[in-house]
Design a protein around this motif. Structure first.
Motif, PDB file in Angstrom:
ATOM      1  N   LEU A  71     -40.496 100.538 -44.832  1.00  0.00           N
ATOM      2  CA  LEU A  71     -39.601 101.701 -44.857  1.00  0.00           C
ATOM      3  C   LEU A  71     -38.129 101.353 -45.006  1.00  0.00           C
ATOM      4  CD1 LEU A  71     -41.124 103.880 -41.971  1.00  0.00           C
ATOM      5  CD2 LEU A  71     -41.649 103.969 -44.418  1.00  0.00           C
ATOM      6  N   GLY A  72     -37.811 100.063 -45.154  1.00  0.00           N
ATOM      7  CA  GLY A  72     -36.404  99.636 -45.138  1.00  0.00           C
ATOM      8  C   GLY A  72     -35.521 100.322 -46.150  1.00  0.00           C
ATOM      9  N   ALA A  73     -36.064 100.718 -47.292  1.00  0.00           N
ATOM     10  CA  ALA A  73     -35.264 101.375 -48.324  1.00  0.00           C
ATOM     11  C   ALA A  73     -35.149 102.883 -48.102  1.00  0.00           C
ATOM     12  CB  ALA A  73     -35.879 101.106 -49.696  1.00  0.00           C
ATOM     13  N   ARG A  74     -35.853 103.413 -47.090  1.00  0.00           N
ATOM     14  CA  ARG A  74     -35.894 104.874 -46.905  1.00  0.00           C
ATOM     15  C   ARG A  74     -35.207 105.354 -45.634  1.00  0.00           C
ATOM     16  NH1 ARG A  74     -42.284 105.732 -47.473  1.00  0.00           N
ATOM     17  NH2 ARG A  74     -42.648 103.722 -48.467  1.00  0.00           N
ATOM     18  N   ILE A  75     -34.842 104.445 -44.743  1.00  0.00           N
ATOM     19  CA  ILE A  75     -34.245 104.843 -43.466  1.00  0.00           C
ATOM     20  C   ILE A  75     -32.964 104.046 -43.227  1.00  0.00           C
ATOM     21  CG2 ILE A  75     -36.480 105.500 -42.513  1.00  0.00           C
ATOM     22  CD1 ILE A  75     -36.497 102.907 -40.917  1.00  0.00           C
ATOM     23  N   PRO A  76     -32.040 104.573 -42.405  1.00  0.00           N
ATOM     24  CA  PRO A  76     -30.757 103.895 -42.236  1.00  0.00           C
ATOM     25  C   PRO A  76     -30.726 102.791 -41.191  1.00  0.00           C
ATOM     26  CG  PRO A  76     -30.703 106.025 -41.144  1.00  0.00           C
ATOM     27  CD  PRO A  76     -32.021 105.947 -41.860  1.00  0.00           C
ATOM     28  N   LEU A  77     -31.626 102.839 -40.192  1.00  0.00           N
ATOM     29  CA  LEU A  77     -31.476 101.930 -39.052  1.00  0.00           C
ATOM     30  C   LEU A  77     -32.827 101.535 -38.465  1.00  0.00           C
ATOM     31  CD1 LEU A  77     -29.312 100.620 -37.121  1.00  0.00           C
ATOM     32  CD2 LEU A  77     -29.683 102.598 -35.630  1.00  0.00           C
ATOM     33  N   ILE A  78     -32.942 100.250 -38.104  1.00  0.00           N
ATOM     34  CA  ILE A  78     -34.105  99.725 -37.387  1.00  0.00           C
ATOM     35  C   ILE A  78     -33.595  98.992 -36.155  1.00  0.00           C
ATOM     36  CG2 ILE A  78     -36.074  98.145 -37.450  1.00  0.00           C
ATOM     37  CD1 ILE A  78     -36.025  98.487 -40.537  1.00  0.00           C
ATOM     38  N   VAL A  79     -34.141  99.319 -34.994  1.00  0.00           N
ATOM     39  CA  VAL A  79     -33.795  98.607 -33.763  1.00  0.00           C
ATOM     40  C   VAL A  79     -34.886  97.568 -33.514  1.00  0.00           C
ATOM     41  CG1 VAL A  79     -33.330  98.783 -31.300  1.00  0.00           C
ATOM     42  CG2 VAL A  79     -32.606 100.631 -32.841  1.00  0.00           C
ATOM     43  N   ASP A  80     -34.492  96.306 -33.443  1.00  0.00           N
ATOM     44  CA  ASP A  80     -35.428  95.190 -33.303  1.00  0.00           C
ATOM     45  C   ASP A  80     -35.618  94.845 -31.831  1.00  0.00           C
ATOM     46  OD1 ASP A  80     -36.939  92.911 -33.434  1.00  0.00           O
ATOM     47  OD2 ASP A  80     -35.635  91.865 -34.858  1.00  0.00           O
ATOM     48  N   GLY A  81     -36.816  95.109 -31.332  1.00  0.00           N
ATOM     49  CA  GLY A  81     -37.149  94.770 -29.956  1.00  0.00           C
ATOM     50  C   GLY A  81     -38.202  93.687 -29.864  1.00  0.00           C
ATOM     51  N   GLY A  82     -38.413  92.959 -30.983  1.00  0.00           N
ATOM     52  CA  GLY A  82     -39.443  91.930 -30.999  1.00  0.00           C
ATOM     53  C   GLY A  82     -40.822  92.525 -31.198  1.00  0.00           C
ATOM     54  N   ALA A  83     -41.835  91.692 -31.028  1.00  0.00           N
ATOM     55  CA  ALA A  83     -43.222  92.145 -31.190  1.00  0.00           C
ATOM     56  C   ALA A  83     -43.596  93.109 -30.073  1.00  0.00           C
ATOM     57  CB  ALA A  83     -44.164  90.948 -31.190  1.00  0.00           C
ATOM     58  N   THR A  84     -44.361  94.138 -30.407  1.00  0.00           N
ATOM     59  CA  THR A  84     -44.768  95.120 -29.399  1.00  0.00           C
ATOM     60  C   THR A  84     -45.799  94.524 -28.445  1.00  0.00           C
ATOM     61  OG1 THR A  84     -46.470  96.017 -30.843  1.00  0.00           O
ATOM     62  CG2 THR A  84     -44.299  97.043 -30.957  1.00  0.00           C
ATOM     63  N   GLN A  85     -45.860  95.064 -27.244  1.00  0.00           N
ATOM     64  CA  GLN A  85     -46.704  94.491 -26.193  1.00  0.00           C
ATOM     65  C   GLN A  85     -48.167  94.892 -26.318  1.00  0.00           C
ATOM     66  OE1 GLN A  85     -44.786  96.146 -22.786  1.00  0.00           O
ATOM     67  NE2 GLN A  85     -42.980  94.842 -22.910  1.00  0.00           N
ATOM     68  N   VAL A  86     -48.430  96.152 -26.658  1.00  0.00           N
ATOM     69  CA  VAL A  86     -49.801  96.665 -26.686  1.00  0.00           C
ATOM     70  C   VAL A  86     -50.431  96.462 -28.060  1.00  0.00           C
ATOM     71  CG1 VAL A  86     -51.257  98.716 -26.387  1.00  0.00           C
ATOM     72  CG2 VAL A  86     -49.295  98.326 -24.863  1.00  0.00           C
TER      73      VAL A  86
END
Length: 324
Positions: free
Chosen positions: A157-172
């Motif tokens: 989705l990088g070309a379609r949205i303005p911002l990504i918050v990186d919190g690392g790999a998800t836990q579940v």
């Protein structure tokens, strides 16, 4: 391309994006979500547009407190008991929507019910700071593999949205469990990060499974969570040109000829398998294999959610299998 910020530095930037009516990809304990103001029709529409999601498919409203939740839904005693045990966490409740509602009708897809979850970590912190519920389906193109890392979100989705918050790999690693209480009975609409056995232990009631019927909650479409390559489940042999998604210590016949092999959990650990599921599917999809053979995964505990995702990934597609 989307700007990528960390959870340590990105709260104010994420708030600014949400207040402008735009969307932001955020980490939760389950998978990454594509979040927008659930009370703003333009913001919710941007979620559907970015994902290419059909508008008859409802979204989950994410809340930061029980007070926020009871402001938009009517809770019965059993549903409240479930929140006391599992919130914040990977459990979504489908409840009667409070009327009049501040939640935009696009979120509920015109239903008189609303799906609600209280996430852990950055997601809840963001909702508390924003002061309103966030609609936040998984941050991926509709029907495709859910993202469990910021890199996976950016690739899709990088070309379609303005911002990504990186919190690392998800836990579940898999989406939330969705249940609906009706007539004092607990109905499982989608298996997920909390097993049916855990819900039964908390409530003292048998969890009932629903077969088919109308879409009442996210993740109920027959074809979902799919890679571009075809998926063949419960495979006991690997066919020419296939990659192999393995589980446990025993290998399917012909595994040595597979285009690529990844193991959900060599020790048979279901939590490890759930964490690895979507990331492994994405990696095998990039191997160039014509199809992905999947070894049999037990159905107990989190295995029910894993098999649900694999079954939907293997279902006949209603979207093209191109790699563009």
């Amino acid at each position: 391309m989307a700007e990528i910020v960390t959870t340590e530095t990105g709260l104010d930037r994420a708030l600014a994006v949400l207040k402008s009516g735009e969307v932001v990809a955020i980490p939760t304990e389950t998978v990454y979500g594509l979040a927008g103001d659930a009370t703003n029709g333009d913001a919710v529409l941007r979620i559907f547009e970015a994902k290419g999601r059909p508008r008859f498919n409802p979204l989950i409203a994410h809340v930061g407190s029980i007070e926020m939740a009871t402001g938009i839904a009517l809770f019965d005693p059993l549903s409240l008991k479930l929140t006391e045990k599992f919130w914040p966490g990977p459990l979504t409740l489908v409840l009667p929507a409070r009327q009049p509602s501040t939640i935009h009708p696009l979120v509920t897809a015109g239903l008189d019910t609303i799906a609600i979850r209280m996430p852990q970590g950055f997601g809840r912190k963001l909702i508390d700071a924003f002061g309103r519920p966030l609609a936040a389906p998984s941050a991926n193109s509709s029907g495709r593999i859910s993202a469990t890392s910021a890199d996976a979100v950016a690739a899709d989705l990088g070309a379609r949205i303005p911002l990504i918050v990186d919190g690392g790999a998800t836990q579940v690693g898999v989406e939330s469990t969705i249940v609906k209480v009706e007539g004092g009975e607990v109905h499982l609409l989608r298996p997920g990060g909390i097993s049916a056995a855990e819900i039964e232990q908390a409530t003292g009631r048998k969890v009932l499974r629903r077969q088919g019927g109308a879409v009442q909650a996210p993740g109920m479409l027959a074809s979902h969570y799919a890679p571009h390559a075809g998926v063949r489940i419960n495979a006991d042999e690997v066919r020419p040109g296939e990659a192999l998604l393995a589980f446990g210590a025993e290998r399917a016949k012909g595994s040595e000829l597979a285009v690529a092999v990844l193991n959900l959990s060599e020790t048979g650990d279901m939590r490890e398998a759930a964490r690895n599921l979507f990331e492994h599917l994405q990696r095998l999809d990039r191997s160039g294999a014509a199809a992905i053979a999947v070894e049999r995964v037990p159905t107990d505990g989190l295995g029910e959610a894993i098999n649900d995702r694999l079954t939907r990934a293997a279902a006949p597609r209603d979207f093209p299998q191109n790699r563009t």
